[in-house]
Design an enzyme around this catalytic site. Structure first.
Site, PDB file in Angstrom:
ATOM      1  N   GLY A   1      -4.167   4.827   4.583  1.00  0.00           N
ATOM      2  CA  GLY A   1      -4.278   3.389   4.336  1.00  0.00           C
ATOM      3  C   GLY A   1      -3.670   2.514   5.402  1.00  0.00           C
ATOM      4  O   GLY A   1      -3.309   1.368   5.135  1.00  0.00           O
ATOM      5  N   SER A   2      -3.553   3.019   6.623  1.00  0.00           N
ATOM      6  CA  SER A   2      -2.978   2.167   7.689  1.00  0.00           C
ATOM      7  C   SER A   2      -3.914   1.002   7.992  1.00  0.00           C
ATOM      8  O   SER A   2      -3.456  -0.111   8.272  1.00  0.00           O
ATOM      9  CB  SER A   2      -2.699   2.983   8.951  1.00  0.00           C
ATOM     10  OG  SER A   2      -3.890   3.398   9.568  1.00  0.00           O
TER      11      SER A   2
ATOM     12  N   ILE B   1     -20.957   5.954  -1.514  1.00  0.00           N
ATOM     13  CA  ILE B   1     -20.955   4.848  -2.486  1.00  0.00           C
ATOM     14  C   ILE B   1     -22.257   4.932  -3.284  1.00  0.00           C
ATOM     15  O   ILE B   1     -23.333   4.861  -2.711  1.00  0.00           O
ATOM     16  CB  ILE B   1     -20.842   3.490  -1.770  1.00  0.00           C
ATOM     17  CG1 ILE B   1     -19.559   3.439  -0.946  1.00  0.00           C
ATOM     18  CG2 ILE B   1     -20.889   2.356  -2.790  1.00  0.00           C
ATOM     19  CD1 ILE B   1     -18.274   3.658  -1.748  1.00  0.00           C
TER      20      ILE B   1
ATOM     21  N   ASN C   1     -18.072  -0.556   6.037  1.00  0.00           N
ATOM     22  CA  ASN C   1     -17.274   0.640   6.323  1.00  0.00           C
ATOM     23  C   ASN C   1     -16.895   0.631   7.795  1.00  0.00           C
ATOM     24  O   ASN C   1     -17.584   0.040   8.633  1.00  0.00           O
ATOM     25  CB  ASN C   1     -18.092   1.899   6.011  1.00  0.00           C
ATOM     26  CG  ASN C   1     -17.336   3.191   6.300  1.00  0.00           C
ATOM     27  OD1 ASN C   1     -16.175   3.338   5.931  1.00  0.00           O
ATOM     28  ND2 ASN C   1     -17.983   4.114   7.018  1.00  0.00           N
TER      29      ASN C   1
ATOM     30  N   HIS D   1     -16.114   3.353  10.887  1.00  0.00           N
ATOM     31  CA  HIS D   1     -16.222   4.770  11.240  1.00  0.00           C
ATOM     32  C   HIS D   1     -15.570   4.957  12.606  1.00  0.00           C
ATOM     33  O   HIS D   1     -15.828   4.159  13.519  1.00  0.00           O
ATOM     34  CB  HIS D   1     -17.698   5.199  11.271  1.00  0.00           C
ATOM     35  CG  HIS D   1     -17.869   6.652  11.544  1.00  0.00           C
ATOM     36  ND1 HIS D   1     -17.605   7.619  10.593  1.00  0.00           N
ATOM     37  CD2 HIS D   1     -18.248   7.317  12.663  1.00  0.00           C
ATOM     38  CE1 HIS D   1     -17.825   8.812  11.129  1.00  0.00           C
ATOM     39  NE2 HIS D   1     -18.217   8.656  12.381  1.00  0.00           N
TER      40      HIS D   1
HETATM   41  C1  GRF Z   1      -9.814   5.503  10.020  1.00  0.00           C
HETATM   42  O1  GRF Z   1      -9.820   6.216  11.238  1.00  0.00           O
HETATM   43  C2  GRF Z   1     -11.197   5.002   9.732  1.00  0.00           C
HETATM   44  O2  GRF Z   1     -11.974   4.755  10.879  1.00  0.00           O
HETATM   45  C3  GRF Z   1     -11.802   6.147   8.984  1.00  0.00           C
HETATM   46  O3  GRF Z   1     -10.767   6.699   8.210  1.00  0.00           O
HETATM   47  C4  GRF Z   1      -9.530   6.433   8.860  1.00  0.00           C
HETATM   48  C5  GRF Z   1      -8.645   5.782   7.853  1.00  0.00           C
HETATM   49  O4  GRF Z   1      -7.352   5.782   8.341  1.00  0.00           O
HETATM   50  N1  GRF Z   1     -12.875   5.691   8.151  1.00  0.00           N
HETATM   51  P1  GRF Z   1      -6.251   4.995   7.445  1.00  0.00           P
HETATM   52  O5  GRF Z   1      -6.257   5.639   6.077  1.00  0.00           O
HETATM   53  O6  GRF Z   1      -6.661   3.556   7.409  1.00  0.00           O
HETATM   54  O7  GRF Z   1      -4.950   5.207   8.193  1.00  0.00           O
END
Ligand code: GRF
Length: 186
Positions: A11-12, A87, A101, A103
């Site tokens: 969740g960063s 989803i 989303n 990616h």
């Molecule tokens: C991120 O690299 C995003 O691009 C991908 O999943 C990762 C999530 O990282 N979909 P975080 O949980 O937000 O740290």
């Protein structure tokens, strides 16, 4: 405007988005939804004072639970930030062009089912790519196939290991994701 974030892991990105809009007069993160009861994102929600909710697979598939939850919150945008389930169409249909989303690669390459996290960076490195990046796109019924909204690139070199590549990609995510969201909402 109300954002609901869906996250399955650390969740960063969710934290970054929450902090970005903390002082905003017009945009707020109303809630975070996770499909992993142990996801670190829930700890971040507690610390940031954002309601975090765990929904199990039954809630996501074959029921209106999540749709009703999102409608109840009057979500203007549903933001997937490291959410690992597809989803279901009832959610897509209830929120047309409102589910996005991020990616960690330059779609359409290095996307699709199972392509997430380090797996993506490993594939990029194995193919000796000289650049990678992020793709922010609308979500449809297929993994990573919706219309692309934004992309940003970063150079990578052969001596970059997967962690270095991940760091370079995360840096792009933190820099761009909140701004792309803001443009969609204001
Ligand atoms: C991120 O690299 C995003 O691009 C991908 O999943 C990762 C999530 O990282 N979909 P975080 O949980 O937000 O740290």
């Amino acid at each position: 405007k109300r954002i609901v974030i869906l996250a399955s892991g650390s969740g960063s990105n969710a934290e970054n988005i929450i902090k970005y809009f903390k002082e905003s007069p017009s945009v707020e993160v109303s809630a975070v939804l996770t499909n992993k009861s142990t996801a670190k994102v829930l700890e971040r929600c507690d610390r940031l004072n954002i309601p975090g909710f765990y929904f199990n697979r039954a809630a996501f598939t074959g029921s209106q639970t999540v749709v009703q939850f999102l409608e109840g919150l009057q979500a203007d945008l549903v933001v997937l930030a490291g959410f690992l389930w597809k989803i279901p169409s009832n959610i897509i249909d209830a929120f047309p062009n409102k589910v996005i989303n991020i990616h960690p690669a330059l779609l359409p390459k290095y996307g699709g089912k199972g392509m997430y996290g380090a797996k993506v960076h490993e594939a990029v490195k194995k193919n000796l790519e000289t650049e990678t990046g992020i793709t922010i796109h609308y979500v449809n019924e297929h993994y990573d196939e919706g219309a692309i909204i934004f992309q940003a690139k970063t150079a990578i070199s052969p001596e970059d290991n997967v962690d270095v590549i991940a760091q370079k990609v995360h840096r792009l995510e933190y820099e761009h994701f909140p701004k792309v969201i803001e443009k969609l909402l204001t």
